[in-house]
Write a protein that holds these residues in place. Structure first.
Motif: not given
Length: 317
Positions: A184-187, A216-220, A234-243
């Motif tokens: 969880d990154l607040w950019l 994966l949280a890329l927010r703010n 993005a390949p990572v999305v396929a194995r996420l349960s929450e974006l």
């Protein structure tokens, strides 16, 4: 929006304040491992420094059973004081805190110090001192450093800022965190020091890093729609349960990229709260995902009164 309340939970435990030196607790102290202990200096009147409060805490509770700590303000005068001494003290106390599994540094409200005024320091010594730590969080990007490191137990990493430097993003991206499930990154915004670009996020997006990642949280972020466009393939999305792309400047162009990109119907949750979507595009997102059981958070929508330059992040000051 600013942060007006202290944390209520960390590490799966309720947060309990460790009372000041003159305070009479209303009840006996909780069992050492039953709460996340919040330790703070007297930031308003300077009666007790953070090192003094921490030393009194270690004398008052069974430190060997403490599972979670939350660090509040560490200054007694001005909040532009870096927490280097605090980090050294916490790292040195690792042998007295063998059960510690969750640590948050900087549970500070705007009345104590605005998020972009909080002066942090190098977090590496803390993570190296606690190799069994499972959850780590920090608030404030000024002076924050996160050099590349290896940590085999960390499952949750949360960095809250009004402006996150690309050096910190790159440090996290270059770290070996095989157990990390929640990033969880607040950019933040360039006005408060954010200079990371989408290219700096590529190690997270490619799926080459963080093999256990599920949230994966890329927010703010002021580049929220650009991040969405990169995530569309993005390949990572396929194995996420929450974006989580919430709290930023997400608008119709970002939603269009997601709708035209790879399927998101496998997600349990898509968090877009605090957004600048038109009602029509918001409706398209709901129609595309909710029939598949995806929880879509489109709360706190903001009616755009101008172009993209009029958008703002939820937390910036």
């Amino acid at each position: 929006m600013t942060i007006g309340d202290h944390m209520k939970e960390w590490g799966g435990l309720p947060v309990a304040d460790f009372a000041g030196p003159g305070a009479q607790p209303a009840a006996p102290l909780p069992e050492a491992g039953a709460v996340a202990w919040r330790i703070s200096a007297d930031v308003y009147d300077g009666e007790e420094s953070w090192p003094e409060s921490f030393a009194r805490f270690l004398r008052s509770v069974d430190a060997s059973r403490v599972r979670a700590l939350v660090v509040g303000g560490w200054w007694t005068e001005d909040c532009d004081t870096a927490n280097t001494e605090l980090v050294e003290l916490l790292a040195a106390a690792a042998d007295r805190l063998p059960a510690l599994r969750a640590l948050f540094v900087g549970d500070v409200t705007y009345e104590e110090c605005e998020i972009s005024w909080i002066h942090q320091s190098d977090m590496g010594p803390l993570l190296r001192a606690y190799p069994r730590l499972e959850e780590f969080g920090v608030r404030g990007g000024e002076g924050l450093a996160f050099p590349p490191l290896a940590h085999s137990a960390l499952r949750r990493l949360r960095i809250e800022t009004g402006g996150l430097s690309k050096e910190v993003v790159r440090g996290v991206a270059a770290s070996e965190l095989p157990a990390l499930e929640d990033l969880d990154l607040w950019l933040g915004t360039s006005w408060y020091g954010a200079d990371a670009e989408v290219a700096d996020l590529e190690p997270f997006l490619s799926g080459a890093r963080l093999p256990s990642l599920r949230r994966l949280a890329l927010r703010n972020s002021e580049i929220q729609s650009e991040i969405a466009a990169a995530l569309a393939g993005a390949p990572v999305v396929a194995r996420l349960s929450e974006l989580d792309l919430s709290m930023g400047t997400f608008g119709d162009e970002g939603a269009a990229a997601l709708l035209e990109g790879q399927p998101l119907t496998h997600l349990a949750r898509l968090d877009l709260h605090h957004h600048f979507l038109s009602p029509e595009v918001a409706g398209r997102l709901r129609s595309a995902l909710e029939p598949y059981g995806v929880e879509v958070d489109l709360s706190d929508g903001i009616e755009e009164r101008g172009g993209r330059e009029e958008r703002y992040t939820a937390v910036a000051e």
